[in-house]
Design a protein around this motif. Structure first.
Motif, PDB file in Angstrom:
ATOM      1  N   VAL A  34      32.764  29.067  17.742  1.00 35.27           N
ATOM      2  CA  VAL A  34      31.564  28.137  17.928  1.00 35.27           C
ATOM      3  C   VAL A  34      30.559  28.237  16.843  1.00 35.27           C
ATOM      4  O   VAL A  34      29.987  29.223  16.354  1.00 35.27           O
ATOM      5  N   VAL A  35      30.277  26.891  16.526  1.00 38.15           N
ATOM      6  CA  VAL A  35      29.214  26.933  15.311  1.00 38.15           C
ATOM      7  C   VAL A  35      28.344  25.968  15.489  1.00 38.15           C
ATOM      8  O   VAL A  35      28.188  25.325  16.672  1.00 38.15           O
ATOM      9  N   HIS A  36      27.091  25.762  14.925  1.00 32.64           N
ATOM     10  CA  HIS A  36      25.932  25.169  14.935  1.00 32.64           C
ATOM     11  C   HIS A  36      25.671  24.321  13.944  1.00 32.64           C
ATOM     12  O   HIS A  36      26.150  24.776  12.697  1.00 32.64           O
ATOM     13  N   ILE A  37      25.413  23.149  14.335  1.00 34.79           N
ATOM     14  CA  ILE A  37      24.968  22.051  13.253  1.00 34.79           C
ATOM     15  C   ILE A  37      23.522  22.097  12.867  1.00 34.79           C
ATOM     16  O   ILE A  37      22.602  21.418  13.953  1.00 34.79           O
ATOM     17  N   PRO A  38      23.077  22.494  11.653  1.00 35.48           N
ATOM     18  CA  PRO A  38      21.641  22.723  11.573  1.00 35.48           C
ATOM     19  C   PRO A  38      20.883  21.443  10.905  1.00 35.48           C
ATOM     20  O   PRO A  38      19.440  21.292  11.132  1.00 35.48           O
ATOM     21  N   GLU A  39      21.642  20.643  10.585  1.00 34.75           N
ATOM     22  CA  GLU A  39      21.076  19.307   9.812  1.00 34.75           C
ATOM     23  C   GLU A  39      21.786  18.090  10.044  1.00 34.75           C
ATOM     24  O   GLU A  39      22.990  18.146  10.667  1.00 34.75           O
ATOM     25  N   GLY A  40      21.174  16.861   9.642  1.00 35.64           N
ATOM     26  CA  GLY A  40      21.743  15.731   9.664  1.00 35.64           C
ATOM     27  C   GLY A  40      21.972  14.983  11.170  1.00 35.64           C
ATOM     28  O   GLY A  40      21.013  15.503  11.958  1.00 35.64           O
ATOM     29  N   PRO A  41      22.528  13.947  11.506  1.00 44.44           N
ATOM     30  CA  PRO A  41      22.336  13.258  12.779  1.00 44.44           C
ATOM     31  C   PRO A  41      23.014  13.991  14.074  1.00 44.44           C
ATOM     32  O   PRO A  41      22.540  13.619  14.954  1.00 44.44           O
ATOM     33  N   PHE A  42      23.454  14.865  13.736  1.00 46.33           N
ATOM     34  CA  PHE A  42      24.109  15.948  14.944  1.00 46.33           C
ATOM     35  C   PHE A  42      23.329  17.405  14.714  1.00 46.33           C
ATOM     36  O   PHE A  42      23.966  18.186  15.496  1.00 46.33           O
ATOM     37  N   GLN A  43      22.160  17.103  14.023  1.00 48.89           N
ATOM     38  CA  GLN A  43      21.359  18.375  14.229  1.00 48.89           C
ATOM     39  C   GLN A  43      21.185  19.054  15.481  1.00 48.89           C
ATOM     40  O   GLN A  43      20.664  18.343  16.492  1.00 48.89           O
ATOM     41  N   GLY A  44      21.155  20.449  15.649  1.00 51.01           N
ATOM     42  CA  GLY A  44      20.975  21.061  16.908  1.00 51.01           C
ATOM     43  C   GLY A  44      22.185  21.095  17.909  1.00 51.01           C
ATOM     44  O   GLY A  44      22.155  21.813  18.781  1.00 51.01           O
ATOM     45  N   MET A  45      23.262  20.109  17.465  1.00 56.01           N
ATOM     46  CA  MET A  45      24.435  20.399  18.426  1.00 56.01           C
ATOM     47  C   MET A  45      25.196  21.846  18.018  1.00 56.01           C
ATOM     48  O   MET A  45      25.420  22.212  16.994  1.00 56.01           O
ATOM     49  N   CYS A  46      25.700  22.140  19.409  1.00 55.78           N
ATOM     50  CA  CYS A  46      26.973  23.075  18.983  1.00 55.78           C
ATOM     51  C   CYS A  46      28.220  22.578  19.178  1.00 55.78           C
ATOM     52  O   CYS A  46      28.488  21.600  19.709  1.00 55.78           O
ATOM     53  N   SER A  54      34.281  15.724  11.702  1.00 53.59           N
ATOM     54  CA  SER A  54      34.914  16.321  10.672  1.00 53.59           C
ATOM     55  C   SER A  54      33.827  16.808   9.752  1.00 53.59           C
ATOM     56  O   SER A  54      33.207  16.041   9.349  1.00 53.59           O
ATOM     57  N   LEU A  55      33.657  18.198   9.527  1.00 51.15           N
ATOM     58  CA  LEU A  55      32.604  18.596   8.652  1.00 51.15           C
ATOM     59  C   LEU A  55      32.792  19.498   7.679  1.00 51.15           C
ATOM     60  O   LEU A  55      33.956  20.267   7.975  1.00 51.15           O
ATOM     61  N   ARG A  56      32.196  19.370   6.696  1.00 47.92           N
ATOM     62  CA  ARG A  56      32.558  20.600   5.570  1.00 47.92           C
ATOM     63  C   ARG A  56      31.956  21.758   6.018  1.00 47.92           C
ATOM     64  O   ARG A  56      30.954  22.127   6.858  1.00 47.92           O
ATOM     65  N   PHE A  57      32.543  22.874   5.620  1.00 49.39           N
ATOM     66  CA  PHE A  57      32.196  24.203   5.751  1.00 49.39           C
ATOM     67  C   PHE A  57      30.608  24.471   5.673  1.00 49.39           C
ATOM     68  O   PHE A  57      29.983  25.349   6.332  1.00 49.39           O
ATOM     69  N   ASP A  58      30.154  24.200   4.699  1.00 52.22           N
ATOM     70  CA  ASP A  58      28.581  24.046   4.246  1.00 52.22           C
ATOM     71  C   ASP A  58      27.741  23.414   5.285  1.00 52.22           C
ATOM     72  O   ASP A  58      26.624  23.604   4.874  1.00 52.22           O
ATOM     73  N   GLU A  59      28.181  22.739   6.079  1.00 50.95           N
ATOM     74  CA  GLU A  59      27.353  21.747   7.088  1.00 50.95           C
ATOM     75  C   GLU A  59      27.379  22.554   8.525  1.00 50.95           C
ATOM     76  O   GLU A  59      26.527  22.067   9.251  1.00 50.95           O
ATOM     77  N   VAL A  60      27.868  23.934   8.518  1.00 43.35           N
ATOM     78  CA  VAL A  60      27.714  24.402   9.810  1.00 43.35           C
ATOM     79  C   VAL A  60      27.430  25.848   9.760  1.00 43.35           C
ATOM     80  O   VAL A  60      27.420  26.545   8.295  1.00 43.35           O
ATOM     81  N   GLU A  61      26.698  26.346  10.478  1.00 42.96           N
ATOM     82  CA  GLU A  61      26.389  27.975  10.635  1.00 42.96           C
ATOM     83  C   GLU A  61      27.136  28.506  11.842  1.00 42.96           C
ATOM     84  O   GLU A  61      27.260  27.744  12.893  1.00 42.96           O
ATOM     85  N   TRP A  62      27.116  29.795  12.047  1.00 44.51           N
ATOM     86  CA  TRP A  62      27.907  30.630  13.308  1.00 44.51           C
ATOM     87  C   TRP A  62      26.603  30.388  14.221  1.00 44.51           C
ATOM     88  O   TRP A  62      25.522  30.483  13.994  1.00 44.51           O
ATOM     89  N   ALA A  63      27.253  30.047  15.556  1.00 48.97           N
ATOM     90  CA  ALA A  63      26.181  30.028  16.608  1.00 48.97           C
ATOM     91  C   ALA A  63      25.741  31.113  17.317  1.00 48.97           C
ATOM     92  O   ALA A  63      26.407  32.304  16.855  1.00 48.97           O
TER      93      ALA A  63
END
Length: 58
Positions: A10-22, A49-58
């Motif tokens: 499970v990852v978190h999307i911290p930025e961009g149009p999907f910001q805040g989504m898990c 489809s996201l780059r590794f650097d576009e997500v963080e661990w949730a």
């Protein structure tokens, strides 16, 4: 390149149009440093489809 991510993580999307989504990782492509994920938020879900650097661990 190696990936710290595996399907089911499970990852978190911290930025961009999907910001805040898990998202749940569906597939990992080490060659392109991309993740296929299923993201879930208030507006529903999306396959991304996201780059590794576009997500963080949730």
């Amino acid at each position: 390149m190696t990936a710290d991510y595996t399907p089911g993580d499970v990852v978190h999307i911290p930025e961009g149009p999907f910001q805040g989504m898990c998202a749940v990782v569906r597939a990992v492509d080490v060659d392109t440093a991309r993740l296929q994920v299923h993201a879930v938020g208030r507006g529903g879900g999306a396959e991304l489809s996201l780059r590794f650097d576009e997500v963080e661990w949730a």
